[in-house]
Design a protein around this motif. Structure first.
Motif, PDB file in Angstrom:
ATOM      1  N   VAL B  18      -2.284  32.806   1.306  1.00  0.00           N
ATOM      2  CA  VAL B  18      -3.617  32.737   1.917  1.00  0.00           C
ATOM      3  C   VAL B  18      -4.619  32.278   0.866  1.00  0.00           C
ATOM      4  O   VAL B  18      -4.410  32.478  -0.332  1.00  0.00           O
ATOM      5  CB  VAL B  18      -4.109  34.092   2.492  1.00  0.00           C
ATOM      6  N   CYS B  19      -5.665  31.650   1.355  1.00  0.00           N
ATOM      7  CA  CYS B  19      -6.731  31.203   0.465  1.00  0.00           C
ATOM      8  C   CYS B  19      -8.055  31.581   1.113  1.00  0.00           C
ATOM      9  O   CYS B  19      -8.236  31.373   2.317  1.00  0.00           O
ATOM     10  CB  CYS B  19      -6.630  29.691   0.291  1.00  0.00           C
ATOM     11  N   LEU B  20      -8.950  32.160   0.335  1.00  0.00           N
ATOM     12  CA  LEU B  20     -10.266  32.554   0.845  1.00  0.00           C
ATOM     13  C   LEU B  20     -11.337  31.753   0.127  1.00  0.00           C
ATOM     14  O   LEU B  20     -11.391  31.746  -1.115  1.00  0.00           O
ATOM     15  CB  LEU B  20     -10.484  34.058   0.597  1.00  0.00           C
ATOM     16  N   ILE B  21     -12.170  31.059   0.909  1.00  0.00           N
ATOM     17  CA  ILE B  21     -13.266  30.305   0.299  1.00  0.00           C
ATOM     18  C   ILE B  21     -14.574  30.642   1.011  1.00  0.00           C
ATOM     19  O   ILE B  21     -14.568  31.096   2.150  1.00  0.00           O
ATOM     20  CB  ILE B  21     -13.035  28.780   0.322  1.00  0.00           C
ATOM     21  N   ASN B  22     -15.675  30.422   0.305  1.00  0.00           N
ATOM     22  CA  ASN B  22     -16.982  30.535   0.958  1.00  0.00           C
ATOM     23  C   ASN B  22     -17.705  29.192   0.835  1.00  0.00           C
ATOM     24  O   ASN B  22     -17.067  28.176   0.534  1.00  0.00           O
ATOM     25  CB  ASN B  22     -17.805  31.697   0.371  1.00  0.00           C
ATOM     26  N   ASP B  23     -19.009  29.174   1.020  1.00  0.00           N
ATOM     27  CA  ASP B  23     -19.757  27.913   1.002  1.00  0.00           C
ATOM     28  C   ASP B  23     -19.769  27.249  -0.367  1.00  0.00           C
ATOM     29  O   ASP B  23     -20.038  26.065  -0.483  1.00  0.00           O
ATOM     30  CB  ASP B  23     -21.222  28.174   1.380  1.00  0.00           C
ATOM     31  N   LYS B  24     -19.511  28.056  -1.402  1.00  0.00           N
ATOM     32  CA  LYS B  24     -19.711  27.534  -2.750  1.00  0.00           C
ATOM     33  C   LYS B  24     -18.431  27.293  -3.534  1.00  0.00           C
ATOM     34  O   LYS B  24     -18.333  26.341  -4.292  1.00  0.00           O
ATOM     35  CB  LYS B  24     -20.607  28.497  -3.534  1.00  0.00           C
ATOM     36  N   THR B  25     -17.472  28.185  -3.373  1.00  0.00           N
ATOM     37  CA  THR B  25     -16.288  28.063  -4.225  1.00  0.00           C
ATOM     38  C   THR B  25     -15.056  28.728  -3.605  1.00  0.00           C
ATOM     39  O   THR B  25     -15.138  29.298  -2.511  1.00  0.00           O
ATOM     40  CB  THR B  25     -16.585  28.658  -5.628  1.00  0.00           C
ATOM     41  N   VAL B  26     -13.959  28.646  -4.346  1.00  0.00           N
ATOM     42  CA  VAL B  26     -12.734  29.315  -3.920  1.00  0.00           C
ATOM     43  C   VAL B  26     -12.793  30.744  -4.464  1.00  0.00           C
ATOM     44  O   VAL B  26     -12.956  30.953  -5.667  1.00  0.00           O
ATOM     45  CB  VAL B  26     -11.493  28.587  -4.474  1.00  0.00           C
ATOM     46  N   ILE B  27     -12.683  31.720  -3.584  1.00  0.00           N
ATOM     47  CA  ILE B  27     -12.764  33.122  -4.014  1.00  0.00           C
ATOM     48  C   ILE B  27     -11.404  33.605  -4.499  1.00  0.00           C
ATOM     49  O   ILE B  27     -11.295  34.231  -5.556  1.00  0.00           O
ATOM     50  CB  ILE B  27     -13.276  34.021  -2.864  1.00  0.00           C
ATOM     51  N   PRO B 138      -9.781  19.308  -5.477  1.00  0.00           N
ATOM     52  CA  PRO B 138      -9.952  19.873  -6.824  1.00  0.00           C
ATOM     53  C   PRO B 138      -9.980  18.825  -7.933  1.00  0.00           C
ATOM     54  O   PRO B 138     -10.389  19.118  -9.048  1.00  0.00           O
ATOM     55  CB  PRO B 138      -8.714  20.770  -6.991  1.00  0.00           C
ATOM     56  N   SER B 139      -9.537  17.600  -7.628  1.00  0.00           N
ATOM     57  CA  SER B 139      -9.431  16.576  -8.683  1.00  0.00           C
ATOM     58  C   SER B 139     -10.798  16.107  -9.169  1.00  0.00           C
ATOM     59  O   SER B 139     -10.918  15.584 -10.273  1.00  0.00           O
ATOM     60  CB  SER B 139      -8.661  15.361  -8.169  1.00  0.00           C
ATOM     61  N   GLU B 140     -11.801  16.257  -8.322  1.00  0.00           N
ATOM     62  CA  GLU B 140     -13.165  15.798  -8.589  1.00  0.00           C
ATOM     63  C   GLU B 140     -13.273  14.284  -8.722  1.00  0.00           C
ATOM     64  O   GLU B 140     -14.231  13.757  -9.284  1.00  0.00           O
ATOM     65  CB  GLU B 140     -13.769  16.519  -9.813  1.00  0.00           C
ATOM     66  N   PHE B 141     -12.284  13.545  -8.205  1.00  0.00           N
ATOM     67  CA  PHE B 141     -12.399  12.082  -8.103  1.00  0.00           C
ATOM     68  C   PHE B 141     -13.318  11.757  -6.931  1.00  0.00           C
ATOM     69  O   PHE B 141     -13.401  12.516  -5.969  1.00  0.00           O
ATOM     70  CB  PHE B 141     -11.036  11.439  -7.820  1.00  0.00           C
ATOM     71  N   GLN B 358     -10.243  26.186 -10.944  1.00  0.00           N
ATOM     72  CA  GLN B 358     -10.424  27.302 -11.888  1.00  0.00           C
ATOM     73  C   GLN B 358      -9.180  27.539 -12.749  1.00  0.00           C
ATOM     74  O   GLN B 358      -8.777  28.673 -12.987  1.00  0.00           O
ATOM     75  CB  GLN B 358     -10.808  28.575 -11.142  1.00  0.00           C
ATOM     76  N   PHE B 359      -8.556  26.452 -13.163  1.00  0.00           N
ATOM     77  CA  PHE B 359      -7.335  26.498 -13.981  1.00  0.00           C
ATOM     78  C   PHE B 359      -6.237  27.344 -13.318  1.00  0.00           C
ATOM     79  O   PHE B 359      -5.371  27.899 -13.980  1.00  0.00           O
ATOM     80  CB  PHE B 359      -7.642  26.990 -15.400  1.00  0.00           C
ATOM     81  N   SER B 360      -6.323  27.440 -12.015  1.00  0.00           N
ATOM     82  CA  SER B 360      -5.336  28.156 -11.200  1.00  0.00           C
ATOM     83  C   SER B 360      -5.341  29.670 -11.392  1.00  0.00           C
ATOM     84  O   SER B 360      -4.434  30.348 -10.913  1.00  0.00           O
ATOM     85  CB  SER B 360      -3.919  27.608 -11.424  1.00  0.00           C
ATOM     86  N   TYR B 361      -6.355  30.208 -12.063  1.00  0.00           N
ATOM     87  CA  TYR B 361      -6.458  31.668 -12.163  1.00  0.00           C
ATOM     88  C   TYR B 361      -7.230  32.171 -10.936  1.00  0.00           C
ATOM     89  O   TYR B 361      -8.423  32.502 -11.014  1.00  0.00           O
ATOM     90  CB  TYR B 361      -7.162  32.067 -13.462  1.00  0.00           C
ATOM     91  N   LEU B 362      -6.541  32.179  -9.829  1.00  0.00           N
ATOM     92  CA  LEU B 362      -7.195  32.451  -8.547  1.00  0.00           C
ATOM     93  C   LEU B 362      -6.689  33.726  -7.879  1.00  0.00           C
ATOM     94  O   LEU B 362      -7.000  34.005  -6.727  1.00  0.00           O
ATOM     95  CB  LEU B 362      -6.972  31.258  -7.598  1.00  0.00           C
ATOM     96  N   GLY B 363      -5.894  34.493  -8.606  1.00  0.00           N
ATOM     97  CA  GLY B 363      -5.267  35.666  -7.999  1.00  0.00           C
ATOM     98  C   GLY B 363      -5.978  36.969  -8.311  1.00  0.00           C
ATOM     99  O   GLY B 363      -7.166  36.989  -8.641  1.00  0.00           O
ATOM    100  N   GLN B 519     -10.480  27.074 -20.780  1.00  0.00           N
ATOM    101  CA  GLN B 519      -9.491  27.452 -19.768  1.00  0.00           C
ATOM    102  C   GLN B 519      -9.194  28.950 -19.794  1.00  0.00           C
ATOM    103  O   GLN B 519      -9.235  29.619 -18.755  1.00  0.00           O
ATOM    104  CB  GLN B 519      -8.216  26.648 -20.030  1.00  0.00           C
ATOM    105  N   ASN B 520      -8.850  29.473 -20.969  1.00  0.00           N
ATOM    106  CA  ASN B 520      -8.440  30.872 -21.063  1.00  0.00           C
ATOM    107  C   ASN B 520      -8.728  31.349 -22.501  1.00  0.00           C
ATOM    108  O   ASN B 520      -7.881  31.232 -23.391  1.00  0.00           O
ATOM    109  CB  ASN B 520      -6.944  30.985 -20.734  1.00  0.00           C
ATOM    110  N   PRO B 521      -9.943  31.862 -22.742  1.00  0.00           N
ATOM    111  CA  PRO B 521     -10.363  32.191 -24.121  1.00  0.00           C
ATOM    112  C   PRO B 521      -9.422  33.154 -24.830  1.00  0.00           C
ATOM    113  O   PRO B 521      -9.113  32.969 -26.009  1.00  0.00           O
ATOM    114  CB  PRO B 521     -11.748  32.816 -23.924  1.00  0.00           C
ATOM    115  N   LEU B 522      -8.960  34.183 -24.134  1.00  0.00           N
ATOM    116  CA  LEU B 522      -8.118  35.192 -24.777  1.00  0.00           C
ATOM    117  C   LEU B 522      -6.747  34.611 -25.164  1.00  0.00           C
ATOM    118  O   LEU B 522      -6.241  34.851 -26.270  1.00  0.00           O
ATOM    119  CB  LEU B 522      -7.927  36.387 -23.824  1.00  0.00           C
ATOM    120  N   TYR B 523      -6.187  33.846 -24.261  1.00  0.00           N
ATOM    121  CA  TYR B 523      -4.870  33.249 -24.508  1.00  0.00           C
ATOM    122  C   TYR B 523      -4.967  32.204 -25.625  1.00  0.00           C
ATOM    123  O   TYR B 523      -4.080  32.099 -26.480  1.00  0.00           O
ATOM    124  CB  TYR B 523      -4.363  32.616 -23.210  1.00  0.00           C
TER     125      TYR B 523
END
Lengths: 139, 597
Positions: B18-27, B138-141, B358-363, B519-523
């Protein structure tokens, strides 16, 4: 007259009778609707025949047997005999109805899927019309 | 409250999501397998929906639209047409598929209405359009050609067309049963791996072989034209009427028996893997070149399960002539949930979303308080860390295998530094140790490295920025200890062919993940600390799971996997655990118990 029409709980028997038939119709209606949709949308006689055949079979086999049984018993019977019914349908459909449709289609020169390997043509692509499918519909 | 939420759903084939989005972004984007613990779970994603409600504050009354990732009745039409074509054969196939088809294709809207209450519209976006949207938006082309290849959608198994911000137009397709995805799956089956999950093993086996069967395959099994369109010779396949992918006719043609999973992998199977990989690459490159010429586009976006073939992806990028290529990281069916939701938001509601991928960190994400509660409740011994990245780098550099559980979970099949098992790439024994003691999988398979983006050119040729681990790169010669591509030797990695042997394949390729601070500051910090200690700006990164299990989703999954493997340490949030210090009842923490949760 009143006793004939009224059940124990005071509801009219005729209404109960209709309700039970509606339950059966719930099973059949999706198939009928889809057959109509496919018929008008795709004008595909094979699919139409198939769905119509399925609908008729369900009416003929299930209706007389369980027409007077209340909802819970209906569900129980369907669950118990699901495998048998499915097997029966499978044999009927895959062994009899589908081959007939296939033969008819071959007579009219149409094949669904299995196409000749290495055809002498420029492309195997199938061109799609330059329109967006209607995303409101499941077909 | 304004109804502004859209939910995309993929279900009933494989990899429900499942994917949840609103008017602005992917939640959020969630894969059902991560919660149900059934790999490639295809059931209606009820557990994921519940997580959306619990963790992402989804209220059913805020939903304006539910979007299903394909057209179920069209798919049913294809299945029934297939049954007609194969009749009177295929009785077993019909017995299984007719009830499933009727239940799952006709009643999709009822499934949706049953599990999601509220007043909303239901949309059905065609399967390949969902894939195209998941890659393009997501490609922003501004505009791009799209190329989709998978097993099969409704009818299409390959397709191409044009995307822009007005529309997505599918112009050409190859229809089932002709399918590059199914061809690859058939050879996956032939080589003794599991269909729909073992394809990457076939890809991993390919570099060990020589393409000796390529001519046989091109002459007898698949015919392709100059535009990349193709047709299979169905005489050699069983997938359209049976439960097997192929059978005796294929064995006779190849003069080779279908390998049983328990049997050893011999050179012939490596040659076969190499051959089919080469065929697929050749056709995909031909197709991509044709698409560029036909559409006149400079940008290409790719999706569908075949786009997870990272070796082919690299060759497409290098040889197709496109200036820019974007590949959706969740390009399998799970990505359809994202694509279908984005399609309705962008093209129907006319909302332009930002920061989609979002670099696929969507979970899901678990904070230190939640983790501490679970650790205390389970009676675990743990240590609080001030600098988890530094400690992780120190442990890895000492030759330890480390479980790493941080931040939001990845969407898609790859672990990208949130739910990962990490190790030292310099250790020639590390690959064998991690494969056999941790992952319980075939020892021939190398691991992928995560490398700092600003150091990638020191090790690998080419200008790479691959944050999603979707391409391969070639190791520079200065890091090689042997000169030639080594074939027919499954122990090649223990021979130390490079100075980072655990992440280098027999052909000196590597499926790299570049990591940037953004992308992932800690990593990124972890790898940087490892670089400061060792001088090597990369580490082994493999998904946090064992063979046959989905990637861990929550702390409980992570702790269970940690206790049931020979992983040395686990850093979960800010907490460090030693495996040999845990005095918990391990019977309670069996992997099998997760499925019952």
């Amino acid at each position: 007259m009143n006793r004939m029409l009224t059940g124990r709980n005071g509801k009219l028997k005729i209404l109960l009778w209709i309700k039970r038939r509606l339950n059966i119709l719930k099973l059949i209606m999706p198939l009928l609707i889809i057959s109509l949709i496919l018929f008008f949308k795709h004008n595909d006689v094979y699919i139409y025949t198939l769905i119509a055949g399925l609908s008729i079979m369900i009416v003929n086999i299930i209706f007389p047997v369980i027409g007077d049984i209340v909802d819970k018993i209906l569900i129980m019977i369907i669950n118990v005999f699901r495998i048998i019914i499915t097997l029966f349908f499978t044999i009927i459909i895959q062994g009899i109805i589908f081959p007939i449709i296939k033969i008819v289609s071959l007579i009219f020169g149409k094949r669904f899927l299995i196409l000749k390997f290495k055809e002498k043509k420029e492309t195997y692509y199938i061109n799609k019309p330059d329109i967006i499918d209607d995303i409101n519909e499941p077909y | 409250m304004k109804k502004n939420k859209i939910i995309g759903i993929s279900a009933f084939y494989h990899d429900s999501a499942v994917c949840l989005i609103n008017d602005k972004t992917v939640i959020a984007c969630l894969q059902e397998e991560r919660f149900s613990r059934k790999k490639h779970d295809n059931s209606f994603p009820i557990k994921s929906l519940n997580i959306l409600r619990e963790q992402f504050a989804l209220n059913d009354n805020d939903i304006s639209a539910i979007v299903f990732y394909e057209k179920p009745i069209l798919k049913m039409e294809r299945i029934l047409s297939n049954l007609i074509e194969i009749s009177p054969k295929g009785m077993e196939f019909a017995f299984k598929s007719i009830p499933l088809t009727v239940n799952r294709k006709i009643f999709v809207s009822e499934y949706i209405r049953k599990h999601i209450k509220g007043d909303y519209s239901i949309y059905y976006v065609p399967h390949h359009i969902s894939h195209a949207a998941s890659a393009f938006l997501p490609s922003e082309f501004e505009e791009a050609a799209f190329m989709i290849n998978d097993g099969v959608g409704e009818w299409e198994s390959s397709s191409y067309g044009i995307c822009n911000h007005e529309n997505i137009t599918l112009t050409h397709g190859v229809h089932y049963p002709h399918s590059l995805g199914l061809l690859y799956s058939a050879f996956t089956y032939f080589c003794g791996f599991r269909v729909n999950s073992g394809e990457y093993k076939l890809m991993g086996l390919a570099p060990y072989g020589k393409p000796k069967y390529k001519d046989i395959i091109l002459k007898n099994i698949i015919d392709y034209k100059e535009d990349g369109s193709y047709r299979l010779n169905l005489k050699y396949f069983d997938f359209h009427y049976g439960s097997r992918m192929c059978g005796k006719s294929m064995e006779k043609l190849l003069k080779l028996k279908i390998r049983k999973p328990e049997n050893d992998i011999t050179n012939e199977y490596a040659d076969l893997a190499s051959s089919v990989q080469s065929v697929i690459e050749e056709i995909l490159i031909t197709m991509a070149i044709h698409i560029r010429k036909d559409t006149g586009m400079k940008n290409l976006v790719m999706g569908g399960g075949v786009a997870l073939n990272c070796t082919a992806n690299s060759k497409i990028i290098e040889q197709s002539g496109f200036e820019n290529v974007f590949i959706q990281p969740a390009s399998g069916d799970a990505g359809g949930a994202l694509g279908s939701a984005l399609y309705v938001s962008h093209y129907v509601n006319k909302k332009k979303l930002s920061k989609i991928q979002q670099f696929s960190y969507l979970g899901t994400e678990y904070g230190n308080e939640q983790i501490k509660y679970i650790l205390d409740e389970g009676g675990f011994k743990y240590y609080k860390l001030d600098n988890p990245a530094l400690k992780a780098a120190q442990l890895i550099s000492q030759g330890n295998i480390l479980g790493w559980f941080q931040g939001r979970m990845e969407y898609g099949p790859r672990a990208l530094g949130s739910r990962s098992i990490l190790g030292d790439p310099r250790d020639k024994e590390m690959q064998r140790k991690m494969n056999l003691s941790i992952k319980f999988r075939e020892s021939f398979r190398p691991f992928a490295p995560s490398i700092m983006l600003d150091h990638v050119n020191e090790y690998f040729s080419g200008d790479y920025h691959t944050p999603y681990m979707l391409t391969v790169a070639s190791l520079k010669k200065k890091h090689r200890l042997k000169n030639q591509h080594i074939t027919h030797n499954f122990n090649v990695l223990s021979e130390k062919i490079a100075d980072i042997p655990a992440v280098i394949h027999a052909d000196f390729s590597s499926r790299i993940q570049t990591v940037s601070k953004e992308q992932n500051p800690l990593y990124y910090q972890l790898i940087d600390e490892f670089r400061k200690i060792t001088g090597v700006p990369l580490i082994i990164n493999t998904s946090f799971n064992v063979r046959g299990q989905p990637i861990v989703e929550n702390p409980k999954h992570a702790l269970t996997t940690f206790l049931n493997t020979k992983m040395d340490y686990l850093i979960i949030g800010d907490f460090l655990l030693f495996n040999n210090e845990q005095n918990v009842n391990r019977e309670k923490w069996k992997i099998e118990n997760l499925i019952m949760d």
